[in-house]
Write a protein that holds these residues in place. Structure first.
Motif, PDB file in Angstrom:
ATOM      1  N   ALA A 194      53.683  70.970  21.044  1.00 26.35           N
ATOM      2  CA  ALA A 194      54.088  70.422  22.348  1.00 26.35           C
ATOM      3  C   ALA A 194      55.446  70.984  22.768  1.00 26.35           C
ATOM      4  CB  ALA A 194      54.136  68.894  22.287  1.00 26.35           C
ATOM      5  N   PHE A 195      56.341  71.130  21.787  1.00 25.79           N
ATOM      6  CA  PHE A 195      57.662  71.704  22.072  1.00 25.79           C
ATOM      7  C   PHE A 195      57.535  73.165  22.502  1.00 25.79           C
ATOM      8  CE2 PHE A 195      61.202  74.236  20.175  1.00 25.79           C
ATOM      9  CZ  PHE A 195      62.178  73.906  21.105  1.00 25.79           C
ATOM     10  N   VAL A 196      56.709  73.925  21.781  1.00 26.30           N
ATOM     11  CA  VAL A 196      56.537  75.356  22.079  1.00 26.30           C
ATOM     12  C   VAL A 196      55.929  75.557  23.474  1.00 26.30           C
ATOM     13  CG1 VAL A 196      55.350  77.465  21.353  1.00 26.30           C
ATOM     14  CG2 VAL A 196      56.380  75.971  19.654  1.00 26.30           C
ATOM     15  N   ARG A 197      54.939  74.743  23.782  1.00 22.63           N
ATOM     16  CA  ARG A 197      54.315  74.823  25.118  1.00 22.63           C
ATOM     17  C   ARG A 197      55.328  74.499  26.207  1.00 22.63           C
ATOM     18  NH1 ARG A 197      48.585  74.604  25.403  1.00 22.63           N
ATOM     19  NH2 ARG A 197      48.825  74.009  27.580  1.00 22.63           N
ATOM     20  N   LYS A 198      56.063  73.431  25.973  1.00 25.45           N
ATOM     21  CA  LYS A 198      57.057  73.006  26.959  1.00 25.45           C
ATOM     22  C   LYS A 198      58.112  74.093  27.157  1.00 25.45           C
ATOM     23  CE  LYS A 198      60.894  69.938  27.492  1.00 25.45           C
ATOM     24  NZ  LYS A 198      61.477  68.640  27.653  1.00 25.45           N
ATOM     25  N   PHE A 199      58.543  74.690  26.058  1.00 28.26           N
ATOM     26  CA  PHE A 199      59.552  75.738  26.149  1.00 28.26           C
ATOM     27  C   PHE A 199      59.034  76.929  26.963  1.00 28.26           C
ATOM     28  CE2 PHE A 199      61.197  79.800  24.708  1.00 28.26           C
ATOM     29  CZ  PHE A 199      62.542  79.653  25.003  1.00 28.26           C
ATOM     30  N   PHE A 200      57.829  77.416  26.623  1.00 29.07           N
ATOM     31  CA  PHE A 200      57.323  78.597  27.327  1.00 29.07           C
ATOM     32  C   PHE A 200      56.965  78.280  28.780  1.00 29.07           C
ATOM     33  CE2 PHE A 200      57.340  80.542  23.192  1.00 29.07           C
ATOM     34  CZ  PHE A 200      57.689  81.855  23.486  1.00 29.07           C
ATOM     35  N   GLN A 201      56.435  77.086  29.034  1.00 32.71           N
ATOM     36  CA  GLN A 201      56.149  76.718  30.426  1.00 32.71           C
ATOM     37  C   GLN A 201      57.448  76.740  31.242  1.00 32.71           C
ATOM     38  OE1 GLN A 201      52.895  76.040  31.808  1.00 32.71           O
ATOM     39  NE2 GLN A 201      54.194  76.577  33.556  1.00 32.71           N
ATOM     40  N   ALA A 202      58.525  76.281  30.649  1.00 30.20           N
ATOM     41  CA  ALA A 202      59.820  76.306  31.348  1.00 30.20           C
ATOM     42  C   ALA A 202      60.258  77.752  31.619  1.00 30.20           C
ATOM     43  CB  ALA A 202      60.869  75.556  30.534  1.00 30.20           C
ATOM     44  N   GLN A 203      59.975  78.659  30.669  1.00 30.58           N
ATOM     45  CA  GLN A 203      60.351  80.068  30.906  1.00 30.58           C
ATOM     46  C   GLN A 203      59.514  80.653  32.045  1.00 30.58           C
ATOM     47  OE1 GLN A 203      63.162  80.560  29.293  1.00 30.58           O
ATOM     48  NE2 GLN A 203      62.566  78.584  28.405  1.00 30.58           N
ATOM     49  N   PHE A 204      58.225  80.293  32.110  1.00 32.97           N
ATOM     50  CA  PHE A 204      57.393  80.752  33.239  1.00 32.97           C
ATOM     51  C   PHE A 204      57.946  80.191  34.548  1.00 32.97           C
ATOM     52  CE2 PHE A 204      53.405  80.119  30.292  1.00 32.97           C
ATOM     53  CZ  PHE A 204      53.808  81.159  29.480  1.00 32.97           C
ATOM     54  N   ASP A 205      58.253  78.888  34.536  1.00 31.55           N
ATOM     55  CA  ASP A 205      58.718  78.228  35.756  1.00 31.55           C
ATOM     56  C   ASP A 205      60.044  78.828  36.231  1.00 31.55           C
ATOM     57  OD1 ASP A 205      56.466  76.661  35.573  1.00 31.55           O
ATOM     58  OD2 ASP A 205      57.497  74.868  34.843  1.00 31.55           O
ATOM     59  N   ALA A 206      60.900  79.178  35.268  1.00 35.22           N
ATOM     60  CA  ALA A 206      62.178  79.803  35.615  1.00 35.22           C
ATOM     61  C   ALA A 206      61.939  81.177  36.242  1.00 35.22           C
ATOM     62  CB  ALA A 206      63.050  79.930  34.366  1.00 35.22           C
ATOM     63  N   SER A 207      61.029  81.944  35.647  1.00 41.74           N
ATOM     64  CA  SER A 207      60.704  83.274  36.180  1.00 41.74           C
ATOM     65  C   SER A 207      60.132  83.166  37.589  1.00 41.74           C
ATOM     66  CB  SER A 207      59.702  83.973  35.256  1.00 41.74           C
ATOM     67  OG  SER A 207      59.233  85.162  35.867  1.00 41.74           O
ATOM     68  N   LYS A 208      59.262  82.188  37.789  1.00 40.41           N
ATOM     69  CA  LYS A 208      58.648  82.020  39.113  1.00 40.41           C
ATOM     70  C   LYS A 208      59.681  81.572  40.149  1.00 40.41           C
ATOM     71  CE  LYS A 208      55.254  79.484  37.448  1.00 40.41           C
ATOM     72  NZ  LYS A 208      54.007  78.666  37.371  1.00 40.41           N
ATOM     73  N   ALA A 209      60.612  80.713  39.741  1.00 42.19           N
ATOM     74  CA  ALA A 209      61.661  80.274  40.670  1.00 42.19           C
ATOM     75  C   ALA A 209      62.514  81.470  41.105  1.00 42.19           C
ATOM     76  CB  ALA A 209      62.533  79.200  40.021  1.00 42.19           C
ATOM     77  N   LEU A 210      62.833  82.340  40.146  1.00 45.69           N
ATOM     78  CA  LEU A 210      63.621  83.529  40.477  1.00 45.69           C
ATOM     79  C   LEU A 210      62.824  84.492  41.352  1.00 45.69           C
ATOM     80  CD1 LEU A 210      66.112  85.257  40.341  1.00 45.69           C
ATOM     81  CD2 LEU A 210      65.518  85.900  38.008  1.00 45.69           C
ATOM     82  N   GLN A 211      61.556  84.705  41.011  1.00 50.11           N
ATOM     83  CA  GLN A 211      60.702  85.565  41.846  1.00 50.11           C
ATOM     84  C   GLN A 211      60.641  85.032  43.273  1.00 50.11           C
ATOM     85  OE1 GLN A 211      56.801  86.719  40.131  1.00 50.11           O
ATOM     86  NE2 GLN A 211      57.538  85.893  38.196  1.00 50.11           N
ATOM     87  N   GLN A 212      60.497  83.700  43.400  1.00 47.93           N
ATOM     88  CA  GLN A 212      60.403  83.083  44.729  1.00 47.93           C
ATOM     89  C   GLN A 212      61.688  83.284  45.522  1.00 47.93           C
ATOM     90  OE1 GLN A 212      57.355  81.426  45.735  1.00 47.93           O
ATOM     91  NE2 GLN A 212      58.373  81.979  47.642  1.00 47.93           N
ATOM     92  N   GLU A 213      62.820  83.079  44.868  1.00 48.38           N
ATOM     93  CA  GLU A 213      64.108  83.268  45.549  1.00 48.38           C
ATOM     94  C   GLU A 213      64.255  84.696  46.050  1.00 48.38           C
ATOM     95  OE1 GLU A 213      67.229  82.072  42.866  1.00 48.38           O
ATOM     96  OE2 GLU A 213      66.907  79.937  43.258  1.00 48.38           O
ATOM     97  N   LEU A 214      63.865  85.643  45.200  1.00 46.11           N
ATOM     98  CA  LEU A 214      63.989  87.049  45.592  1.00 46.11           C
ATOM     99  C   LEU A 214      63.065  87.377  46.759  1.00 46.11           C
ATOM    100  CD1 LEU A 214      64.165  88.667  42.043  1.00 46.11           C
ATOM    101  CD2 LEU A 214      66.009  88.601  43.744  1.00 46.11           C
TER     102      LEU A 214
END
Ligand SMILES: C=C(O[C@@H]1C=C(C(=O)O)C=C[C@H]1O)C(=O)O
Length: 168
Positions: free
Chosen positions: A68-88
């Motif tokens: 559950a921790f590993v999933r949560k961690f990687f989902q957060a990395q995806f979400d961070a990448s998508k937030a940055l992609q969206q801003e750009l």
């Protein structure tokens, strides 16, 4: 860096945390290339099947770590990448930008970079898991992340990425 290391962490501990932050930064640093490839192709920023594939993979590779921790961690990395992609892309849209002349190919050039970081991140999670909930770690991560986790316009992608560590 030494001045900000709390008494609850050894210097070696703090270096493991720094290494994790550097890897988070390296993953976030790939987002502009992803955003450019998708800008040119018109593909959606969000790719749920690709995320699902990575999550299935990391859970099987992360032996000993709480899935559950590993999933949560990687989902957060995806979400961070998508937030940055969206801003750009929002910025490029506001500027009326045309397609980019030279972009790396998403499948051939860009995703392999992310895939190479995945096992390195899992190793870093193993090495830091027991440090994350020590007193002082949260403040240490806050301070160090401002220097180590860049690749980011307004701090939002960084905040999302770090939330994935679940440090209270
Ligand atoms: C980075 C990409 O964009 C998004 C973020 C992903 C990630 O950070 O791994 C995966 C799929 C997409 O939802 C991508 O499509 O590869």
């Amino acid at each position: 860096a030494c001045q900000s290391v709390p008494p609850s962490l050894t210097i070696a501990d703090s270096e493991q945390i720094d290494q994790l932050l550097i890897l988070i930064d390296q993953r976030l640093a790939v987002a502009p290339q992803v955003a450019k490839a998708k800008w040119n192709s018109g593909a959606a920023i969000n790719d749920p099947p690709r995320e699902k594939l990575i999550l299935e993979d990391v859970v099987t590779q992360a032996d000993g770590l709480d899935p559950a921790f590993v999933r949560k961690f990687f989902q957060a990395q995806f979400d961070a990448s998508k937030a940055l992609q969206q801003e750009l892309q929002d910025q490029w849209r506001a500027e009326g930008r045309d397609k980019f002349d030279q972009v790396a190919d998403l499948g051939r050039d860009v995703r392999p970079v992310l895939d190479k970081l995945t096992p390195q991140l899992i190793t870093a999670l193993h090495r830091t898991r027991s440090l994350l909930n020590r007193p002082g770690t949260r403040d240490y991560i806050e301070t160090r992340s401002l220097q180590l986790v860049r690749g980011d316009i307004d701090g939002k992608p960084r905040r999302i990425a770090l939330l994935g560590l679940g440090v209270k």
